[in-house]
Design a protein around this motif. Structure first.
Motif, short mmCIF file in Angstrom:
data_model
loop_
_atom_site.label_atom_id
_atom_site.label_comp_id
_atom_site.label_asym_id
_atom_site.label_seq_id
_atom_site.Cartn_x
_atom_site.Cartn_y
_atom_site.Cartn_z
N VAL A 85 3.54 9.93 -0.93
CA VAL A 85 4.93 9.65 -1.27
C VAL A 85 5.02 8.23 -1.81
O VAL A 85 4.69 7.27 -1.12
N ARG A 86 5.47 8.12 -3.06
CA ARG A 86 5.66 6.79 -3.68
C ARG A 86 7.02 6.72 -4.32
O ARG A 86 7.51 7.70 -4.82
N LEU B 16 4.48 14.71 -9.91
CA LEU B 16 3.26 15.50 -10.01
C LEU B 16 2.28 15.16 -8.89
O LEU B 16 1.66 16.04 -8.30
N LEU B 17 2.13 13.89 -8.55
CA LEU B 17 1.24 13.47 -7.48
C LEU B 17 1.69 14.02 -6.14
O LEU B 17 0.87 14.43 -5.30
N TYR B 18 2.96 14.04 -5.90
CA TYR B 18 3.51 14.56 -4.64
C TYR B 18 3.23 16.05 -4.51
O TYR B 18 2.83 16.54 -3.44
N LEU B 19 3.40 16.78 -5.63
CA LEU B 19 3.18 18.23 -5.58
C LEU B 19 1.70 18.56 -5.41
O LEU B 19 1.34 19.47 -4.64
N SER C 126 0.83 -1.20 0.00
CA SER C 126 0.00 0.00 0.00
C SER C 126 0.86 1.25 0.00
O SER C 126 2.01 1.25 0.44
N THR C 127 0.27 2.35 -0.49
CA THR C 127 0.98 3.62 -0.55
C THR C 127 1.22 4.17 0.85
O THR C 127 0.33 4.17 1.70
N SER C 128 2.42 4.66 1.09
CA SER C 128 2.75 5.23 2.39
C SER C 128 2.07 6.58 2.55
O SER C 128 1.88 7.33 1.59
N ALA D 25 14.53 9.53 -2.19
CA ALA D 25 13.45 10.53 -2.26
C ALA D 25 12.40 10.26 -1.19
O ALA D 25 11.84 11.19 -0.61
N GLN D 26 12.13 8.99 -0.88
CA GLN D 26 11.17 8.66 0.16
C GLN D 26 11.71 9.01 1.55
O GLN D 26 10.92 9.31 2.46
#
Length: 491
Positions: free
Chosen positions: A490-491, A480-483, A395-397, A454-455
């Protein structure tokens, strides 16, 4: 002229014979007709019949004495021959006694051998009567311990000698038993919610001639209890247990070391397969005699790119790298979407077990590199036969466990470093190797390290740096998802 009558000693047979022989010789020289000594005496003038009769009587006595002597000589000769025969017979009796003694020794030796064989047969029967714990035989457990010891670096001399004995047993039994078509290796580690679905898909395969080797990697949940319950119902299931947690890479090596099938299939215990996977893959492998069969797959629960064959195609030589690098920005190094020849896996595992320690990440990348170098041909199947599923660990953190995510990212960075080191050692073992393929895989590892950094911290900075190592649209989407989430995803 008076005739002379020569009367010789009638007691001497040899004296009587010599004048007769001498007279006969002189008469033959003169051409006279000699009939007997009696005619010579009768021709003499003035002889009387009494003298002739006396001489005849003397000759009769001499002949009788000669016959007696001849008889004595014959009896003496016969006696001597008899004594020699008795002596030879005595020698033969001695030889016979020696032979009998040797025969008794041979018989006793054969009896001892028969006793040894009887003990051996008795032990064999006792072994055959021993109950199997979840179909695990002692010989397989011994070989499993040797493989695990080689991975952990603790294999000793006694274990090696035991493995030699096991190899001889395997050679003798392999001639009598027909190996299964496919051996399915299932590593198990804390997958209790999914293992029933996995094993149910294996035992219901349309190809029945298979074996299922389950390797317990020292999990802490009840997954292995479920596996043992399946083993009691299906004799094709064999269960092994690692002495300590070895990770997915070496757990697969342990399972494959005991496989007897012509081909090997890897199935993760949280995934499952279609009922006709083994049948279609084995049919394709048998017809093409390829080292690998690559089939399609589905990913459930999250997105992950996996190479999907467009049809039935054959890859050879350098074209094999397209199976894990189908395009410039796509990467599909997975092991579970392929069927392999057992000999190919054995050669690859011998190299990996020799140079690589326990690995927890990117194990597919390392093994795919070795397998591509050892393979000569591969064939593809367009059918989607393997179902790859996501579980809770994928799963995504989120920001709620950010500290744990950072710690895990730092741990993964160290794991990628071990993979890079093992990759370099495998390249030396496979020399000369494909430098282009090695360069691509090394680039992938550097890219993965930057993603983990990066994580841990400075997400945008490290993700942008990863684009210069390996440009991927997926990386741009992550940035883009992080921004857009203001740093929450965070992935």
């Amino acid at each position: 002229m008076k005739s002379r009558l020569i009367i010789l000693d009638p007691n001497n047979a040899q004296d009587l014979r010599k004048p007769a022989l001498s007279l006969s010789s002189r008469a033959l020289k003169k051409g006279a007709a000699i009939h007997s000594p009696y005619s010579v005496i009768a021709s003499k003038r003035g002889s009387d019949c009494a003298a002739i009769h006396s001489l005849e009587s003397s000759f009769a006595k001499v002949d009788s004495r000669a016959r007696a002597v001849d008889s004595m000589d014959c009896r003496a000769t016969a006696s001597a021959v008899s004594r020699n025969d008795d002596k030879n017979a005595a020698n033969k009796k001695v030889d016979s006694r020696i032979f009998d003694k040797n025969a008794q020794n041979v018989v006793s030796q054969n009896a001892a051998r028969r006793q040894d064989f009887a003990i051996f047969d008795k032990n064999a029967k006792n072994v055959s009567k021993q109950p199997k714990d979840s179909r695990i035989c002692d010989d397989k457990s011994l070989l499993c311990e040797c493989v695990q010891g080689r991975i952990l670096g603790v294999c000793n001399c006694s274990t090696r000698e035991a493995i030699k004995d096991l190899s001889r047993k395997a050679e003798s039994t392999s001639q009598a038993a027909t190996p299964p078509n496919i051996s399915i290796i299932v590593p198990v580690f804390n997958t209790q919610p999914y293992i029933t679905r996995c094993l149910q898909s294996l035992i219901t395969q349309t190809l029945r001639d298979i074996e299922i080797i389950i390797v317990d990697d020292c999990g802490s949940d009840g997954a292995m209890e479920i596996a043992r319950s399946f083993a009691t119902r299906d004799p094709r299931i064999h269960i092994l247990r690692n002495p300590t947690n070895l990770g997915l890479l070496h757990t697969r090596c342990v399972g494959a070391s005991l496989a007897q099938g012509e081909y090997i299939l890897y199935v993760d215990s949280d995934d499952y397969i279609k009922p006709n996977l083994c049948e279609l893959a084995y049919k394709s492998a048998s017809q093409s005699q390829a080292d690998m069969v690559v089939f399609g797959s589905e990913c459930k629960g999250f997105y992950r790119y996996v190479y999907q064959p467009k049809g039935s195609m054959i890859y050879t030589g350098s074209a094999l790298s397209k199976l894990i690098f189908p395009t410039r920005s796509k990467f599909s190094p997975y092991l579970w979407n392929k069927l392999y020849k057992r000999e190919l896996i054995a050669r690859a595992d011998s190299i990996i077990s020799r140079v690589a320690g326990p690995i927890t990440l990117a194990e597919d990348l390392l093994k795919a590199f070795v397998l591509l170098h050892l393979s000569s041909t591969a064939i593809t199947l367009p059918e989607k036969l393997y179902i790859y599923c996501a579980n809770a660990s994928s799963s995504t953190s989120s920001c709620k466990d950010r500290a744990q995510s950072r710690a895990k990212a730092l741990e993964d960075i160290g794991a990628y470093g071990k993979v890079a080191e093992a990759l370099a050692l495998c390249a030396r073992e496979l020399a000369p190797c494909d430098r282009e393929l090695y360069g691509k895989l090394d680039k992938i590892l550097r890219y993965l390290v930057l993603c983990k950094k990066a994580q841990a911290s400075h997400y945008v900075k490290n993700m942008c740096a990863s684009l210069f190592v390996w440009f991927r649209i997926e990386s741009l989407a992550k940035i883009l998802l992080y921004l857009l989430s203001f740093g929450k995803i965070v992935r």
